[in-house]
Design a protein around this motif. Structure first.
Motif, short mmCIF file in Angstrom:
data_model
loop_
_atom_site.label_atom_id
_atom_site.label_comp_id
_atom_site.label_asym_id
_atom_site.label_seq_id
_atom_site.Cartn_x
_atom_site.Cartn_y
_atom_site.Cartn_z
N HIS A 73 -0.63 42.77 3.52
CA HIS A 73 -1.93 43.01 4.12
C HIS A 73 -1.72 43.40 5.58
O HIS A 73 -1.03 42.70 6.31
N VAL A 74 -2.29 44.53 5.96
CA VAL A 74 -2.25 44.99 7.35
C VAL A 74 -3.66 45.35 7.74
O VAL A 74 -4.33 46.11 7.03
N ALA A 75 -4.13 44.81 8.86
CA ALA A 75 -5.47 45.14 9.37
C ALA A 75 -5.32 45.92 10.67
O ALA A 75 -4.65 45.47 11.59
N PHE A 76 -5.96 47.08 10.72
CA PHE A 76 -5.95 47.91 11.92
C PHE A 76 -7.28 47.75 12.64
O PHE A 76 -8.34 47.73 12.02
N GLY A 95 -6.36 59.24 -1.95
CA GLY A 95 -5.69 58.55 -3.04
C GLY A 95 -5.69 57.03 -2.97
O GLY A 95 -5.11 56.38 -3.83
N GLY A 96 -6.32 56.45 -1.95
CA GLY A 96 -6.43 55.00 -1.88
C GLY A 96 -7.47 54.49 -2.86
O GLY A 96 -8.29 55.26 -3.37
N ARG A 97 -7.43 53.20 -3.14
CA ARG A 97 -8.40 52.58 -4.04
C ARG A 97 -9.23 51.56 -3.26
O ARG A 97 -8.69 50.81 -2.45
N ASP A 98 -10.50 51.53 -3.53
CA ASP A 98 -11.40 50.59 -2.87
C ASP A 98 -11.00 49.16 -3.20
O ASP A 98 -10.74 48.83 -4.36
N HIS A 99 -10.96 48.32 -2.17
CA HIS A 99 -10.67 46.90 -2.36
C HIS A 99 -11.68 46.05 -1.58
O HIS A 99 -11.46 44.88 -1.34
N ALA A 114 -13.37 46.96 6.13
CA ALA A 114 -13.25 47.64 4.85
C ALA A 114 -11.80 47.51 4.40
O ALA A 114 -10.88 47.51 5.23
N PHE A 115 -11.62 47.42 3.09
CA PHE A 115 -10.30 47.24 2.52
C PHE A 115 -9.98 48.36 1.53
O PHE A 115 -10.83 48.74 0.72
N LEU A 116 -8.74 48.84 1.59
CA LEU A 116 -8.24 49.83 0.64
C LEU A 116 -6.90 49.35 0.11
O LEU A 116 -6.16 48.65 0.82
N LEU A 117 -6.57 49.75 -1.09
CA LEU A 117 -5.22 49.58 -1.60
C LEU A 117 -4.54 50.93 -1.45
O LEU A 117 -5.08 51.95 -1.88
N ASP A 118 -3.37 50.95 -0.82
CA ASP A 118 -2.63 52.20 -0.67
C ASP A 118 -2.01 52.56 -2.01
O ASP A 118 -2.17 51.83 -3.00
N PRO A 119 -1.31 53.70 -2.12
CA PRO A 119 -0.77 54.12 -3.42
C PRO A 119 0.17 53.11 -4.08
O PRO A 119 0.36 53.15 -5.30
N ASN A 122 -0.62 48.02 -1.55
CA ASN A 122 -0.72 47.22 -0.34
C ASN A 122 -2.16 47.21 0.15
O ASN A 122 -2.84 48.23 0.11
N ASN A 123 -2.63 46.06 0.64
CA ASN A 123 -4.00 45.89 1.08
C ASN A 123 -4.10 46.31 2.55
O ASN A 123 -3.59 45.63 3.44
N ILE A 124 -4.73 47.45 2.79
CA ILE A 124 -4.85 48.02 4.13
C ILE A 124 -6.31 47.90 4.57
O ILE A 124 -7.20 48.34 3.86
N GLU A 125 -6.52 47.32 5.74
CA GLU A 125 -7.87 47.05 6.23
C GLU A 125 -8.08 47.72 7.59
O GLU A 125 -7.15 47.87 8.37
N ALA A 126 -9.30 48.10 7.84
CA ALA A 126 -9.75 48.46 9.19
C ALA A 126 -10.89 47.52 9.52
O ALA A 126 -11.75 47.24 8.67
N CYS A 127 -10.89 47.01 10.76
CA CYS A 127 -11.94 46.07 11.14
C CYS A 127 -12.42 46.34 12.56
O CYS A 127 -11.66 46.79 13.41
N TYR A 128 -13.69 46.07 12.76
CA TYR A 128 -14.32 46.17 14.07
C TYR A 128 -14.91 44.81 14.39
O TYR A 128 -15.60 44.21 13.56
N ARG A 129 -14.60 44.30 15.58
CA ARG A 129 -15.14 43.01 16.04
C ARG A 129 -16.06 43.29 17.21
O ARG A 129 -15.60 43.60 18.30
#
Length: 132
Positions: A73-76, A95-99, A114-119, A122-129
Motif C-alpha cells: 500500500h502506497v498513499a500519495f 489499466g488500474g482497477r478500482d479499489h 481514492a484507491f486503485l489496484l495497479d496491474p 498493489n494498493n495505490i492511493e491518492a489522498c487529500y487532507r
C-alpha cells in the motif's frame, strides 16, 4: 518522512503506462533509471522521496517472494479533491482497477481519498487532507 520504497512488477511497460497516468494527475513524474526500472516522484531535479518500480528481484527479498505476493500500500498526497478524482480516472484509464472510489473516509476528519489496484495488485492511493 519517506526517503524511498519500491515494488516489483511483472510487466514494466504495463506498469509504466499506469504510473505515467497517475503521475500526471498528481503533478508528479516518472523518471527512467535503467532498462528494468523507473522512479516515481516529484521530478528529476527533486528525486527524493521516490517509489522505485522495476522487474529486478531485490536482494532483501526472502525466498519465495514474487511480484504481487505481498500486496503493498502506497498513499500519495494530493493537493485537492480534484487531484484525487483525476488520479482515480487516469489510473482506471491506464489499466488500474478500482479499489475504493474518490470520497471522504469514515473516521478521519478532512480526509478525501481514492484507491486503485495497479496491474500487479498493489494498493495505490491518492489522498487529500483539508486539515493539513
Amino acid at each position: 518522512m519517506l526517503d524511498h520504497t519500491g515494488i516489483v512488477v511483472t510487466d514494466l511497460a504495463l506498469a509504466r503506462r499506469f504510473y505515467d497516468a497517475i503521475a500526471g494527475a498528481l503533478g508528479l513524474a516518472t523518471i527512467s533509471n535503467g532498462p528494468e526500472s523507473f522512479l516515481f516522484g516529484k521530478s528529476a531535479a527533486e528525486p527524493i522521496p521516490y517509489l522505485w518500480i522495476g522487474t529486478l528481484r531485490p536482494s532483501y527479498w526472502v525466498e519465495g517472494s514474487r511480484a504481487g505476493i505481498n500486496q503493498m500500500h502506497v498513499a500519495f498526497r494530493a493537493g485537492s479533491e480534484a487531484m484525487v478524482q483525476a488520479f482515480h480516472a487516469a489510473g482506471l484509464a491506464a489499466g488500474g482497477r478500482d479499489h475504493g472510489p474518490p470520497g471522504p473516509r469514515d473516521g478521519v476528519p478532512g480526509y478525501y481519498g481514492a484507491f486503485l489496484l495497479d496491474p500487479d495488485g498493489n494498493n495505490i492511493e491518492a489522498c487529500y487532507r483539508s486539515n493539513f
